[in-house]
Structures are given as structure tokens and as C-alpha cells.
Design a protein around this motif. Structure first.
Motif, PDB file in Angstrom:
ATOM      1  N   GLN A  57       0.816  -1.214   0.000  1.00  0.00           N
ATOM      2  CA  GLN A  57       0.000   0.000   0.000  1.00  0.00           C
ATOM      3  C   GLN A  57       0.854   1.271   0.000  1.00  0.00           C
ATOM      4  OE1 GLN A  57      -3.146  -0.615  -0.457  1.00  0.00           O
ATOM      5  NE2 GLN A  57      -2.658  -2.789  -0.223  1.00  0.00           N
ATOM      6  N   TRP A 282      -9.454  -5.486   8.195  1.00  0.00           N
ATOM      7  CA  TRP A 282      -9.599  -4.574   7.055  1.00  0.00           C
ATOM      8  C   TRP A 282      -8.870  -3.250   7.337  1.00  0.00           C
ATOM      9  CZ3 TRP A 282     -15.568  -5.094   5.824  1.00  0.00           C
ATOM     10  CH2 TRP A 282     -15.784  -6.333   5.194  1.00  0.00           C
ATOM     11  N   VAL A 286      -5.787  -1.580   5.217  1.00  0.00           N
ATOM     12  CA  VAL A 286      -5.849  -0.237   4.636  1.00  0.00           C
ATOM     13  C   VAL A 286      -4.700   0.632   5.134  1.00  0.00           C
ATOM     14  CG1 VAL A 286      -7.181   1.909   4.669  1.00  0.00           C
ATOM     15  CG2 VAL A 286      -8.323  -0.252   4.146  1.00  0.00           C
ATOM     16  N   TYR A 342      -6.978  -7.263   2.032  1.00  0.00           N
ATOM     17  CA  TYR A 342      -7.250  -5.968   1.390  1.00  0.00           C
ATOM     18  C   TYR A 342      -8.165  -6.147   0.183  1.00  0.00           C
ATOM     19  CZ  TYR A 342      -6.446  -1.354  -0.647  1.00  0.00           C
ATOM     20  OH  TYR A 342      -6.622  -0.089  -1.155  1.00  0.00           O
ATOM     21  N   ARG A 343      -7.900  -7.172  -0.594  1.00  0.00           N
ATOM     22  CA  ARG A 343      -8.710  -7.390  -1.791  1.00  0.00           C
ATOM     23  C   ARG A 343     -10.113  -7.875  -1.463  1.00  0.00           C
ATOM     24  NH1 ARG A 343      -4.015 -10.324  -5.532  1.00  0.00           N
ATOM     25  NH2 ARG A 343      -2.746  -8.423  -5.804  1.00  0.00           N
ATOM     26  N   ILE A 345     -11.995  -6.597   0.880  1.00  0.00           N
ATOM     27  CA  ILE A 345     -12.840  -5.488   1.350  1.00  0.00           C
ATOM     28  C   ILE A 345     -13.737  -5.036   0.199  1.00  0.00           C
ATOM     29  CG2 ILE A 345     -12.858  -3.197   2.386  1.00  0.00           C
ATOM     30  CD1 ILE A 345      -9.953  -3.655   3.248  1.00  0.00           C
ATOM     31  N   ARG A 350     -13.998  -0.033   1.036  1.00  0.00           N
ATOM     32  CA  ARG A 350     -12.551   0.202   1.039  1.00  0.00           C
ATOM     33  C   ARG A 350     -12.260   1.682   0.826  1.00  0.00           C
ATOM     34  NH1 ARG A 350     -10.600  -3.858  -2.395  1.00  0.00           N
ATOM     35  NH2 ARG A 350     -10.847  -2.539  -4.220  1.00  0.00           N
ATOM     36  N   HIS A 354     -10.446   4.265   3.498  1.00  0.00           N
ATOM     37  CA  HIS A 354      -9.290   5.112   3.177  1.00  0.00           C
ATOM     38  C   HIS A 354      -9.575   6.562   3.592  1.00  0.00           C
ATOM     39  CE1 HIS A 354      -6.199   2.713   1.289  1.00  0.00           C
ATOM     40  NE2 HIS A 354      -7.086   2.072   0.549  1.00  0.00           N
TER      41      HIS A 354
END
Length: 946
Positions: A57, A282, A286, A342-343, A345, A350, A354
Motif C-alpha cells: 500500500q 480490514w 488499509v 485488502y482485496r 474489502i 474500502r 481510506h
């Protein structure tokens, strides 16, 4: 490699011993485990560790990896200690390593920051060595860190520094291509990890579960995991957790367990832990490396107790790592888990997370760049706070030498969008951020900015100047000149009109195909006559007037008068609103006007200014290259070659076919030709396709003239003639007639000497007339020398003698050496060997001192041909004046003529002339400039005793 680095003992350890160890393998094959073992062994051997890890990330966070490496070393030190550690590099490097936030007061270029990091890590390795620098997951490293590491890594061979890099080869990005090449240099290859064999998986089973694990059960574990170490370890852990006996009869149960280790099975396993655990996982996915307990709980929307309970569940389920220190950092057990979480979410959620993360990290004081990473993942929402954060982050990135990261932030800010009255400012900032690496993009942004309504006059002026710079960088000089001229015409401010006029005059002067150069020169002369140098605009116009007078061949006194006026209030090389072009032109005006010592001084100051500001890319390349050209004009060919080679090295790092590279190649060719290395000069030309490029901008030395000189040296007179005639048409149309600046007439005369002697003589004589008009001894001497070479008999000897007389009064040591040798050769051919010998000996010594090796050999051979034994040439010695030279120089400064000086010192007038010739060469000036430079020169050197 650790043995080589550490040695058997501290006494046995050599000065280097380092290198690069690359570990390549697909995800889950054990790179991180192997890297951890390297760290453990390095620590046990007493090595200092610098560690970092790329983040999936954080790939867009500039210098994310560098900060992990450097910050722990500096964490406990105060700012005063930081300044002591980083020395003169503090202001350049500190923002990049996260010690201070960028305030926008200074913007180093990327190369300057990389050079600073080189210095910091090199110093650390020497002081704390042996050092092991470890970078795991390098495929996720940010571009800025990877660019630095790729350029720095070769130095490790000569340092007590081992660099260990682990990466997934199939995911290595384009910006890491250089690192891949380094890992494969000298025929070596990275340490490539392969999946476990069936027996390898069996060994893992037996180590964990004992010898009861049978072969079929082991093979089924291998088949389900493909030999992937991470998956095999996790599957075995699940077998233990569920109490399954490792027998073939239980093999069917492995499939369900294996599915829970990765992909959708892992997500289902996570979901079974409950909603709180899912939301916390999650949030950590992020946040990435910002995944602290309090921040993660805030982003997940969980209370402290619920967060703590969820953490325990996630650790027990082997999704989070166990907490092995006192920090509240939350990490996934393996990057594969973090990627899967992450994928998983939902996209809309997502994006929202953020947004929450951006606010949370900002409130936690982690800075605008930390918030910007999350804002870049959000959809535009017309949020003024987001625009402000992105603009602040962009300023910090620019201050850290990361313009591409700044450009990403500002591009996103523009999409938010900003308020209407803020849009022009954002477009301007975006254009400035892209100027160095994407000037064409800058043009589009700045043109759009100018179309915005209601722009404040000061902002409009700044946008216009930067737009002209960007147009010039994209080889659109005529458009650059029109842009600032049009803005000057529409402005009601006298100051703005004058500034726009200064920029317009400058870009027109650089434009090779300017339509009416004489008219621009006349306008420039009229304006300059009414200026006194009170402000920057006036000084820049006066500087342009000095340059224009020089290239047109007006009397040198005129050019020097305006150059001194331009310098009256100072000319900065690093003023981004004005550029460094005019300060360079002013300095070079002194060089062409036979005061290269003054030019040398100005360039040395300018280069130092660039280095202090961290401008170590194109600006530094130009500075080193042109300083080398000044040394070349002074006859210091070895120094000149070294400087220009350094400038070319910097230019090559900046990019291919950039102006800095073009200038360096042309000047290097001239130097190599002067040193007699014609084949090497041709090789340089071929490597950079120098003869195939005709720039749209005026260059110095003129590129076509330099290439013609190379053709002449190679015996290709016809090709040289065609090019030189084209040069003559181009420059004559612009009334650029100074033979000292561009000797195309003199070279064309040489090219025609055999085919058309009459035209050759006429061209040379015309060159002499223009040189006399300009009035410097070097220009006159060079032109007379050229004229002598295309005439014959007594006239040629007379011209040669006069050329030597003028060149002896100039600082042009190499041109003097050439004239002395040619004059000596001519006298020898005329049957005057004794007269020739004195000149040849003097010429041989001068050539040797200049570093003109081929010319010195020629003089020595000619002495042998005359029947004289060549003496060993005297060494160049020091550049300090002798007592006699200083005595003569001081009397010249007092205004005494040579006859009076000779009488006072009780010596011959010819002796005074020769002493002064040495003074002019050493100080770098003619008689007119002696008073300004004499006091600054080195102390007196004692005379040698006979």
C-alpha cells in the motif's frame, strides 16, 4: 558474504568486502525467513543492521523505504545532532528521510537528494561498519527509494557494507530494472528460491509432528501446497491445531484445511472470527505500515476493549503476528494474508475506510503525505480539506526531491476539484512539479492555468514565466519568447512589462532561427542604455546586452561594461523565477573577452550555489561542463577534460539527448582534438550521434562548427566545407560575427586552403578584421594565426609573428602554444633553424604544460628534424606567480608601460613581455582585467636558484 564482510577479525578486515546479495522467489517461498536468518547471523557477528520492507500500500509514498533504513539511526538524536551528522547535506536530505517537513523554501532535484543519501550511508558504513542493509519485499519499494538504492548499490563493493535485497521477480516494477541488472552483473545471478520438494515437505511434517508422519500424507501436503513454504507451514499448523494424525487415512481432511490458508478460504476463516475481527483486519490492511493499535481501532470504528479482543483472536488464528515487543504495531503474519484481506474489502467500503484513515493519520500528527496516500484512493468529493492536504503533501514531496509524487498529489487535487478561485494555483503548482521530468505536460497545465478567470497579477506573471521555461525545455523557444512578450504587452504594470521583456529577449537570443535578430539587438541596445541595474529585470537585460555585444563582435570593452553592470547587484544561479541562463551568459562573456579567470570565479561560485541547494542534475552538469570549457580556453586541457567528463556523467544520469549532454559532448570533442586524440573524439561523437543533431537553440561552442572541426581533423575537408558554409549563412543572418566566439570563417579558410586558396585567404582576412574590431588579444592572435596558415612566404611569417605577439598578451595558453609551434615550423622550413629552435622549445614547453600531448610531440619531432636535441620540457609547476611576475604585474596595475617597467626592473622589454605572458596565463586575464584579479591570486612563489 558475511565472512568476506566481517573477516576473521577486525584487524584482518579490509576496506571493502561488501557487495549485493539478491534473493528472488515467488510469494511464500521463504524469502522473509531467509532474510531474517541473515539479520540474525549479521547481528551475531557484530554487524550494524539497517532494515526496511516494501509495502504493497506504500509503493507511492516517496522515500518510504529510505526512511525505514535511516530513521532508527537518527531517532534518538536532536536536531542539532542531526545537523552535525548530516553536515552540509542536512537541508537537502532531511526532508527526504523525514526529519523535517518540507516548507517549500528549497526544492532539491532528485539527483541532489540521491547524492546526499549516498554521502549519508557511505559515512555511516565507514563509521559503523561492517553494516548489513536489508530490504525485504523490494518489489513493493517506492520508486524514489529504489532509484537511490540502484544507483548506490555498486559502491558497496568498496565499503564495509553488504546489501541484501529480497523480491518477487515476476512483480518487480520497471523502476527496479537497474537493480535486477546489478543482481545479474558479472555473470552472477540472484539466489533463486524454488518450491519445496515432496521430501522437503515431509521433513517439515516430521519436525513438527514426529516420525509418525507417513509418506502418502506428506505427498498430499506437498500436492495441496505446491511446495510453497508459507502454505506448507500454515497447513501443518492447522493439522496440529485440529489434532489430525499425519496418516494416509486422514489425507482427505487436508483439502479443507488447505483451502483456509489462502484466497477465499482465508477470507472465510477470517469471517468466522466475527465482525469486529474482520473490520479490524480490514483497517490494518488499509493502514499498511501505519497499522498501530489505536489508529486501526479508530478506522475500524471499534472501542478499545473490542479492538483488544479482536487483536487476540486474529493472533490466535495466525492472521496477525504475535506481539514480540512493547510497540502497538499490528502486522499480518505474511504479506500474502495482507493482500488477500485488502482485496476482500468491498470496493465502496474500502474507499470509505481510506477516507477515515486519511483523517485518522492526520489527526494523529503523521503529516500530510501520510494522509495523501489514502486520499489518492478516494473518489473526488469536492472536499476543501482534501485539496489542502494534497497540496501540502505535494509541497513536502517537492522539498524532499520527489516531484513525481508531488505531481500525483496535485493531479488528484485537481480532480477533487479545488474551489474556482484556487484552481489556477493548483494548476500552477502541478505544472511546476512536472517541469523537470515532463515539460510537455507542464505546458498543458500552465496554459490551462492562464485561461482561468480572475487570476491575481503576481500569480499570472509567475505562471507565464514558468510556461516560457517549459516551452524552452521542449525546444519551442520562439513560442516561449512570444508568450512572455504577449503577457508584457497586456500588463499595465511597468515592472511586469520590464520582466517579460527581459525573458522575451533571452529566449529570442537562444532561438537558432530567430526571424529578425538584428532588430532584437538594436532594441536590446536601446533599452540597456537607459538601465542602471537597480532590479533583477534590469540586471538580466544588461546581462543579455553584454552577451549580445560579445557574439556580434562589438568592442570587448562594451561587452565587459554591461557585464559588470549586470553583476552589480548579484545574479543568482538558483532563482527558480529567473533561471540560470543569463548568469551563465554573463560569466561566459568574461571568458570570451579574455578574462577567463573572472569567468572561472563566477562559475565556481555558481556551482557551489547549486550544490548547496541540491541542484545536482542538469544545472550541475552545465556548471561542470562550462567550467571545463573555461579551463580549456585557458589552456588547462587535462583539468578541462576531467571537468567535462564529470559534467557528461551527470548529464547521462539526467537522461538521453538532453541539452546538458549535448553541450558536454561538443566541448569534450574540442578538448580531445586539442590533445591530439582524434579517434577518441570521433568515438564520442558516434556514441552520442553528435553530428546528426542540429539543435533549435544557440549553443556554445556552436555544435556544427565543432563537428566541422572534427571533420577537418579527420581529413574530410569537403564535408567540413559544406557544414561551415551553412554555419556562416545562419550566423551572418543574425550578425554574429565574433570569430573568438565562433571561428567558422577561420575553419572554412582552412578547409579551402588547397581547393580555393584565394577564397581561403579572403575569409581569413575577413576574420582578422572582425577580430580586430572585437579587440581581444586572443581573438586577434587566433585570427592572424589562421590567416598565416592560408598564406605563403614572407607574408605568412609576418602574420605568424604578429599572432604570437598578440597571443602572448592573452590568457589563451593553448592557442599560444599552437602559434609558437607553427611559427617555429615555418621558420625551419624557411631555412632559419636557429630562430625556429627558440620558438619550438617554447612551444613544446607550453604544449606540455597545457596537456596538448600531440602538439608537444610535433614540436619535439621538428626540433629533431632541425638537427637539434630536444630538451626535456620543464614541468608545469605551480600556478602561483613568481616574484618577478608579480613585480611586473603590480606595475601594470599602476598603469606603467612595458618600457618603463623594463627600466625600473633593469631588464629587457622582451623579458617583461614574456613575464606578463605567464601572468596572463596563470591569472586568466588580459592586461585590461589584471587589476581585478591580481589581489585574489595565489601567493608569490619563490624563484628557483640557479
Amino acid at each position: 558474504m558475511l565472512n568476506e564482510l566481517c573477516g576473521a577479525s577486525a584487524e584482518a578486515r579490509g576496506p571493502g568486502g561488501g557487495g549485493l546479495l539478491a534473493i528472488a522467489g515467488a510469494a511464500g517461498l521463504g524469502k522473509t525467513t531467509l532474510v531474517a536468518e541473515v539479520r540474525r547471523k549479521a547481528a551475531a557477528r557484530g554487524c550494524t543492521l539497517l532494515t526496511a520492507r516494501g509495502g504493497e500500500q506504500e509503493q507511492g509514498v516517496a522515500f518510504h523505504v529510505v526512511r525505514q533504513l535511516v530513521q532508527p539511526v537518527l531517532a534518538t538524536a536532536s536536531e542539532e545532532e542531526h545537523r552535525k551528522i548530516l553536515g552540509s547535506w542536512y537541508d537537502i536530505v532531511a526532508p527526504a528521510v523525514g526529519l523535517v517537513a518540507g516548507d517549500g523554501s528549497s526544492t532539491p532535484d532528485p539527483q541532489g537528494v540521491r547524492d546526499g543519501l549516498d554521502w549519508v550511508v557511505t559515512r555511516f558504513a565507514v563509521q559503523r561498519g561492517p553494516v548489513v542493509l536489508v530490504l525485504d519485499d523490494a518489489h513493493w519499494a517506492d520508486a524514489e527509494s529504489m532509484a537511490w538504492l540502484s544507483s548506490f548499490a555498486p559502491r558497496a563493493d568498496d565499503l564495509p557494507l553488504l546489501i541484501v535485497v529480497a523480491y518477487r521477480p515476476e512483480e518487480l516494477p520497471a523502476h527496479a530494472a537497474e537493480l535486477r541488472k546489478l543482481a545479474e552483473r558479472n555473470g552472477s545471478r540472484p539466489l533463486e528460491l524454488a518450491p519445496l520438494t515432496p521430501s522437503g515437505v515431509g521433513d517439515l511434517l516430521r519436525d513438527r509432528l514426529g516420525e509418525s508422519a507417513d509418506g502418502p500424507f506428506s505427498r498430499e501436503c506437498w500436492a495441496l501446497t505446491g511446495g510453497n513454504l508459507f502454505e506448507a507451514v500454515e497447513l501443518i499448523a492447522k493439522v496440529c491445531e485440529h489434532g489430525i494424525e499425519p496418516q494416509d487415512a486422514n489425507s482427505a481432511e487436508l483439502r479443507e484445511l488447505a483451502s483456509a490458508v489462502k484466497g477465499s478460504g482465508l477470507v472465510q476463516r477470517l469471517e468466522r472470527l466475527g465482525t469486529s475481527a474482520v473490520r479490524l483486519a480490514w483497517a490494518v490492511a488499509v493502514l499498511g505500515t501505519e497499522g498501530r493499535l489505536s489508529l486501526a481501532g479508530s478506522v475500524a470504528g471499534l472501542g478499545a476493549e473490542v479492538t483488544a479482543d479482536a487483536v487476540e483472536k486474529l493472533r490466535a488464528a495466525r492472521i496477525f503476528t504475535a506481539n514480540t515487543d512493547a510497540s502497538d504495531r499490528l502486522d499480518f503474519l505474511h504479506p500474502l494474508i495482507g493482500t488477500a484481506v485488502y482485496r476482500a474489502i468491498p470496493p465502496a467500503l474500502r474507499v470509505a475506510m481510506h477516507g477515515q484513515a486519511a483523517f485518522a493519520v492526520s489527526e494523529a500528527g503523521l503529516g500530510a503525505t501520510a494522509a495523501a496516500r489514502h486520499l489518492l484512493e478516494m473518489h473526488p468529493d469536492n472536499d476543501p480539506w482534501a485539496v489542502q492536504q494534497l497540496r501540502t503533501a505535494a509541497r513536502e514531496y517537492l522539498r524532499a526531491g520527489a516531484p513525481e509524487a508531488a505531481q500525483r498529489c496535485l493531479t488528484r487535487a485537481l480532480r477533487e476539484p479545488p474551489a474556482l478561485d484556487e484552481r489556477a494555483e493548483v494548476l500552477f503548482e502541478l505544472g511546476c512539479s512536472a517541469l523537470l521530468h515532463e515539460p510537455a505536460t507542464t505546458v498543458n497545465h500552465l496554459k490551462a492555468a492562464l485561461e482561468e478567470p480572475g487570476i491575481a497579477p503576481a500569480l499570472r506573471e509567475a505562471i507565464t514565466v514558468r510556461l516560457a521555461q517549459a516551452l524552452a525545455h521542449t525546444d519551442r523557444l520562439a513560442e516561449a519568447a512570444r508568450t512572455v512578450a504577449d503577457e508584457g504587452a497586456r500588463s499595465s504594470s511597468a515592472g511586469t512589462r520590464l520582466r517579460m521583456q527581459a525573458h522575451s529577449l533571452m529566449w529570442n537570443a537562444f532561438c537558432a532561427d530567430e526571424e529578425d535578430s538584428p532588430a532584437r539587438s538594436r532594441r536590446l541596445a536601446r533599452i540597456a542604455d537607459h538601465l542602471t541595474g537597480r532590479g533583477k529585470a534590469e540586471r538580466y537585460i544588461l546581462g543579455m546586452r553584454a552577451w549580445d555585444a560579445m557574439v556580434r563582435g562589438e568592442p570587448a570593452e562594451t561587452a565587459l561594461h554591461y557585464a559588470e553592470q549586470a553583476l552589480s547587484g548579484g545574479l543568482s544561479w538558483t532563482d527558480e523565477n529567473w533561471g540560470f541562463e543569463v548568469p551563465i551568459l554573463v560569466a561566459l562573456t568574461f571568458m570570451y573577452c579574455d578574462q577567463p579567470g573572472r569567468a572561472d570565479e563566477l562559475f565556481t561560485q555558481g556551482i557551489a550555489e547549486c550544490e548547496r541547494k541540491g541542484w545536482r542534475g542538469a544545472h550541475l552538469s552545465f556548471g561542470l561542463t562550462l567550467l571545463g570549457y573555461i579551463r580549456f580556453r585557458r589552456g588547462r586541457l587535462a583539468e578541462a577534460e576531467e571537468l567535462v567528463q564529470a559534467g557528461l556523467t551527470v548529464a547521462d544520469r539526467v537522461g538521453q539527448r538532453v541539452p546538458a549532454q549535448f553541450y558536454a559532448v561538443g566541448i569534450l570533442i574540442e578538448i580531445l582534438l586539442a590533445r591530439g586524440r582524434v579517434e577518441e573524439a570521433q568515438e564520442v561523437s558516434d556514441t552520442y550521434t553528435y553530428g546528426e543533431i542540429v539543435p533549435n537553440a544557440v549553443s556554445f561552442p556552436d555544435s556544427e562548427t565543432v563537428y566541422s572541426e572534427l571533420l577537418l581533423a579527420s581529413g574530410l575537408r569537403g564535408d567540413a566545407e559544406r557544414r561551415l558554409r551553412a554555419v556562416g549563412l545562419r550566423l551572418e543572418r543574425r550578425r554574429m560575427r565574433n570569430t573568438g566566439w565562433c571561428p567558422w570563417r577561420l575553419l572554412l579558410a582552412e578547409a579551402l586552403a588547397h581547393a580555393d586558396p584565394a577564397e581561403a585567404k579572403a575569409l581569413a582576412q575577413e576574420g582578422v578584421e572582425f577580430a580586430r574590431r572585437f579587440g581581444t588579444p586572443s581573438a586577434i592572435g587566433q585570427a592572424l594565426h589562421a590567416a598565416a596558415k592560408v598564406t605563403t612566404g614572407a607574408e605568412s611569417l609576418a602574420l605568424m609573428a604578429e599572432a604570437v605577439q598578440h597571443l602572448e598578451r592573452s590568457p589563451a595558453a593553448y592557442e599560444l602554444a599552437c602559434a609558437l609551434v607553427d611559427h617555429g615550423v615555418a621558420l625551419s622550413r624557411a631555412g632559419l633553424p636557429q630562430d625556429a629552435a627558440e620558438l619550438l622549445v617554447h612551444g613544446m614547453e607550453s604544449a606540455t604544460q597545457c596537456g596538448a600531448d600531440a602538439l608537444a610531440v610535433r614540436a619535439r619531432d621538428e626540433l629533431s628534424a632541425c638537427g637539434l636535441r630536444p630538451l626535456r620540457p620543464r614541468s608545469a609547476g605551480t600556478e602561483s606567480l613568481t616574484a618577478k611576475e608579480r613585480a611586473v604585474a603590480e606595475r601594470v596595475v599602476r598603469g606603467l608601460e612595458n618600457t618603463r617597467i623594463a627600466a625600473e626592473l633593469g631588464t629587457r622589454e622582451r623579458t617583461v613581455e614574456l613575464l606578463l605572458s605567464g601572468v596572463y596565463r596563470k591569472i586568466g586575464t588580459d592586461r585590461a582585467g589584471l587589476s581585478k584579479l591580481l589581489d585574489q591570486h595565489a601567493a608569490v612563489r619563490p624563484e628557483k636558484q640557479p
